[in-house]
Design a protein around this motif. Structure first.
Motif, PDB file in Angstrom:
ATOM      1  N   UNK A 110       0.835  -1.209   0.000  1.00 49.51           N
ATOM      2  CA  UNK A 110       0.000   0.000   0.000  1.00 49.51           C
ATOM      3  C   UNK A 110       0.869   1.259   0.000  1.00 49.51           C
ATOM      4  N   UNK A 111       1.899   1.285   0.849  1.00 48.39           N
ATOM      5  CA  UNK A 111       2.755   2.475   0.945  1.00 48.39           C
ATOM      6  C   UNK A 111       3.547   2.676  -0.345  1.00 48.39           C
ATOM      7  N   UNK A 112       4.127   1.581  -0.862  1.00 47.48           N
ATOM      8  CA  UNK A 112       4.926   1.691  -2.091  1.00 47.48           C
ATOM      9  C   UNK A 112       4.064   2.137  -3.272  1.00 47.48           C
ATOM     10  N   UNK A 113       2.860   1.609  -3.386  1.00 49.35           N
ATOM     11  CA  UNK A 113       1.955   2.016  -4.472  1.00 49.35           C
ATOM     12  C   UNK A 113       1.565   3.487  -4.332  1.00 49.35           C
ATOM     13  N   UNK A 114       1.234   3.864  -3.106  1.00 50.75           N
ATOM     14  CA  UNK A 114       0.812   5.253  -2.844  1.00 50.75           C
ATOM     15  C   UNK A 114       1.947   6.225  -3.177  1.00 50.75           C
ATOM     16  N   UNK A 115       3.178   5.882  -2.763  1.00 47.99           N
ATOM     17  CA  UNK A 115       4.333   6.746  -3.037  1.00 47.99           C
ATOM     18  C   UNK A 115       4.582   6.832  -4.552  1.00 47.99           C
ATOM     19  N   UNK A 116       4.506   5.696  -5.235  1.00 43.65           N
ATOM     20  CA  UNK A 116       4.754   5.686  -6.690  1.00 43.65           C
ATOM     21  C   UNK A 116       3.699   6.524  -7.411  1.00 43.65           C
ATOM     22  N   UNK A 117       2.447   6.371  -6.999  1.00 47.14           N
ATOM     23  CA  UNK A 117       1.373   7.144  -7.644  1.00 47.14           C
ATOM     24  C   UNK A 117       1.611   8.648  -7.504  1.00 47.14           C
ATOM     25  N   UNK A 119       4.622   9.916  -7.233  1.00 44.87           N
ATOM     26  CA  UNK A 119       5.974  10.130  -7.773  1.00 44.87           C
ATOM     27  C   UNK A 119       6.978  10.552  -6.714  1.00 44.87           C
ATOM     28  N   UNK A 120       6.874   9.916  -5.537  1.00 48.58           N
ATOM     29  CA  UNK A 120       7.873  10.129  -4.479  1.00 48.58           C
ATOM     30  C   UNK A 120       8.688   8.841  -4.313  1.00 48.58           C
ATOM     31  N   UNK A 121       9.977   8.978  -3.994  1.00 45.85           N
ATOM     32  CA  UNK A 121      10.834   7.785  -3.902  1.00 45.85           C
ATOM     33  C   UNK A 121      10.781   7.075  -2.538  1.00 45.85           C
ATOM     34  N   UNK A 122       9.828   7.438  -1.718  1.00 45.57           N
ATOM     35  CA  UNK A 122       9.705   6.844  -0.381  1.00 45.57           C
ATOM     36  C   UNK A 122       9.784   5.312  -0.438  1.00 45.57           C
ATOM     37  N   UNK A 123      10.586   4.744   0.457  1.00 40.49           N
ATOM     38  CA  UNK A 123      10.752   3.293   0.524  1.00 40.49           C
ATOM     39  C   UNK A 123      10.194   2.736   1.830  1.00 40.49           C
ATOM     40  N   UNK A 124       9.505   1.607   1.715  1.00 37.01           N
ATOM     41  CA  UNK A 124       8.924   0.923   2.864  1.00 37.01           C
ATOM     42  C   UNK A 124       9.275  -0.554   2.728  1.00 37.01           C
ATOM     43  N   UNK A 125       9.825  -1.158   3.786  1.00 42.66           N
ATOM     44  CA  UNK A 125      10.226  -2.559   3.736  1.00 42.66           C
ATOM     45  C   UNK A 125       9.752  -3.302   4.975  1.00 42.66           C
ATOM     46  N   UNK A 126       9.896  -4.614   4.962  1.00 34.49           N
ATOM     47  CA  UNK A 126       9.566  -5.406   6.143  1.00 34.49           C
ATOM     48  C   UNK A 126      10.724  -6.331   6.499  1.00 34.49           C
ATOM     49  N   UNK A 127      10.784  -6.688   7.778  1.00 40.74           N
ATOM     50  CA  UNK A 127      11.890  -7.500   8.305  1.00 40.74           C
ATOM     51  C   UNK A 127      11.333  -8.417   9.372  1.00 40.74           C
ATOM     52  N   UNK A 128      11.740  -9.657   9.362  1.00 41.09           N
ATOM     53  CA  UNK A 128      11.297 -10.574  10.414  1.00 41.09           C
ATOM     54  C   UNK A 128      11.855 -10.114  11.762  1.00 41.09           C
ATOM     55  N   UNK A 129      11.000 -10.126  12.770  1.00 38.29           N
ATOM     56  CA  UNK A 129      11.429  -9.662  14.109  1.00 38.29           C
ATOM     57  C   UNK A 129      12.465 -10.600  14.716  1.00 38.29           C
TER      58      UNK A 129
END
Ligand code: TYC
Length: 129
Positions: A110-117, A119-129
């Motif tokens: 959701x965040x990556x799609x929203x940022x791309x729409x 046109x911002x380069x914002x990056x969102x990732x996930x990591x196992x705790x």
């Protein structure tokens, strides 16, 4: 089967492992017919792993946009969002939530799609705790 006995596992072994012994246990020499099997009486229910969702800093995404993302997708109020956005801005990244694998993946998408729409380069990732 002359003799069947049930005994709980010793303390150093997995809880709830029972040892079922069949055969004459206390008479005569060992004739090799005794049998001992471990029976798992309780299936181990492991908690599913959790995943941290992280937002990364960059030089171009407007601060207000990140604040909006945190409010919209992570349920933060405005003050919390500004605080976390500034943490990312200063430290490079921050954990913005901890979720099951499926929910974390959805948030990242959701965040990556929203940022791309936008046109911002914002990056969102996930990591196992
Ligand atoms: N560093 C960005 C700026 O100065 C602001 C920013 C904050 C960007 C957090 C991304 O995840 C981020 N405009």
């Amino acid at each position: 089967m002359e003799n069947v006995s049930l005994s709980p596992g010793s303390p150093r072994m997995t809880p709830m492992t029972l040892f079922l012994h069949a055969g004459p246990s206390d008479q005569g020499p060992d004739d090799g017919t005794d049998a001992t099997v471990a029976v798992q009486t309780r299936p181990k229910t492991k908690r599913p792993p959790l995943y941290k969702v992280l937002i990364l800093n960059d030089d171009y995404t407007p601060m207000e946009f990140v604040v909006h993302v945190l409010e919209r997708f992570f349920g933060m109020n405005h003050a919390q969002s500004v605080e976390i956005m500034l943490t990312v801005h200063k430290k490079g990244l921050a954990v913005v939530g901890v979720f099951s694998h499926e929910i974390a993946e959805t948030k990242v998408t959701q965040v990556m799609d929203f940022a791309r729409r936008h046109q911002h380069p914002l990056q969102c990732t996930m990591e196992r705790e």
